[in-house]
Write a protein that holds these residues in place. Sequence first.
Motif, PDB file in Angstrom:
ATOM      1  N   UNK A 180     -45.522 -64.539  11.356  1.00 50.32           N
ATOM      2  CA  UNK A 180     -44.432 -65.200  12.074  1.00 50.32           C
ATOM      3  C   UNK A 180     -43.118 -65.118  11.297  1.00 50.32           C
ATOM      4  N   UNK A 181     -43.222 -65.065   9.953  1.00 52.42           N
ATOM      5  CA  UNK A 181     -42.004 -64.954   9.139  1.00 52.42           C
ATOM      6  C   UNK A 181     -41.341 -63.588   9.290  1.00 52.42           C
ATOM      7  N   UNK A 182     -42.108 -62.609   9.815  1.00 54.25           N
ATOM      8  CA  UNK A 182     -41.558 -61.268   9.993  1.00 54.25           C
ATOM      9  C   UNK A 182     -41.331 -60.954  11.461  1.00 54.25           C
ATOM     10  N   UNK A 183     -41.104 -62.017  12.238  1.00 55.64           N
ATOM     11  CA  UNK A 183     -40.683 -61.871  13.634  1.00 55.64           C
ATOM     12  C   UNK A 183     -39.222 -62.290  13.712  1.00 55.64           C
ATOM     13  N   UNK A 184     -38.383 -61.454  14.278  1.00 61.67           N
ATOM     14  CA  UNK A 184     -36.937 -61.692  14.307  1.00 61.67           C
ATOM     15  C   UNK A 184     -36.464 -61.851  15.741  1.00 61.67           C
ATOM     16  N   UNK A 185     -35.701 -62.884  15.993  1.00 64.42           N
ATOM     17  CA  UNK A 185     -35.091 -63.089  17.300  1.00 64.42           C
ATOM     18  C   UNK A 185     -33.620 -62.731  17.263  1.00 64.42           C
TER      19      UNK A 185
END
Length: 387
Positions: A180-185
């Motif tokens: 989740x820390x490597x998901x970018x919005x």
Amino acid sequence: MQKGYKYRIYPNEEQIVMLSKTFGCARFVYNYYLDLQAENYASGKKHLSKIDCNNDCNRTLKEENPWLREVDKFAITNAIYHLDNAYQKLFHHTGGKPKHKKKHKGYDSYTTNSPTVQIVRGCIKLPKLGKVIARLHRQIPANGKIKSATVSRMPSGKYYCSLLVETPDAQPKPKSYVYSARVLGLDYCSPDFYVDNFNCSPASQHWYRRMQKKLKREQKKQSRMYEAAKASGRKLSECQNFHKQKRKVAKIQEKIARQRNNFTNQLSAAIAKQYDAVVVEDIDLRGMAGSLNLGKATNDNGFGMFRQQLAYKLADRGKYLIKADRFFPSSKTCSCCGAVHKITKDLSVREWRCPTCGAHHLRDQNAAQNLKNEGIRILRTQGVAVL
């Protein structure tokens, strides 16, 4: 897996003459069979397939016009196939009606898939042209096979060759899990290109606006030359100064396009290396440019091109590009409690406080965080584990 490699080429005078002939022949054949198909449709006759058109070209059209045999035969065949692809898009409602190719539009191209196309000692060997000097800034994989080559001439007079290379390497399989820390919005922002869920933005340079004064000045010169030639009754083909000025304008426009393309390519490559999944809005940029009178700012940003580049660069690494629904209320939703409010319906509201939980939000950062949360939800529905 197939990839494209585009190189600038430097043909000599003889090769330039042959390229001009090939461009003209490909354009002639394309327009000829476009008119023929239109006549068949008007008279109720059957639509000709690409095989029928190609056979008619080899047996009849080339006999009536022997100069068609002077150029690469694969360029003629591919012109017919490109017309058929355009009609297939029309029949399947994925494209508009094919249009005639114009001689003085400024951009010309043809495609060849001859087996003789190859790279030889800093040159690209092409049929009917021989070895053409090229700037080979990228190396083709040793196990790659050249499937086709597209030679193009830009309005500025520069020549390029795009090679389609096929390698036996398979497309990487998508990852079964992401962090989740490597998901970018990413929330689209017209002044700053985008704002992510960390409230960071790359600050678009607005290349067109920076060159607008210079471009306007040169376009005015071109317009005056055109009006002068029209008033004197001279043909534009006889006005050398007009064509010089036209190329000068084209060089400025191409410089703007290259700056924009370089920016989006570097930015998308950096994001694709760092993150496992990127979530963007599926916004209608064309509609935004027209209905909201934001055409200059929206088109100058090139966010649509950025999304396309991001998509294939993530796919090459087995990663994900998630497009949230365009009606997803990313700006109206509180990223803390999930409540939806109409406070941010007014675009001038850049900061707001949630009436439900009291959390203070920056408009664009909150929207980017909501997009990230929506992307994580979509990934989980697709069976991807989010850790």
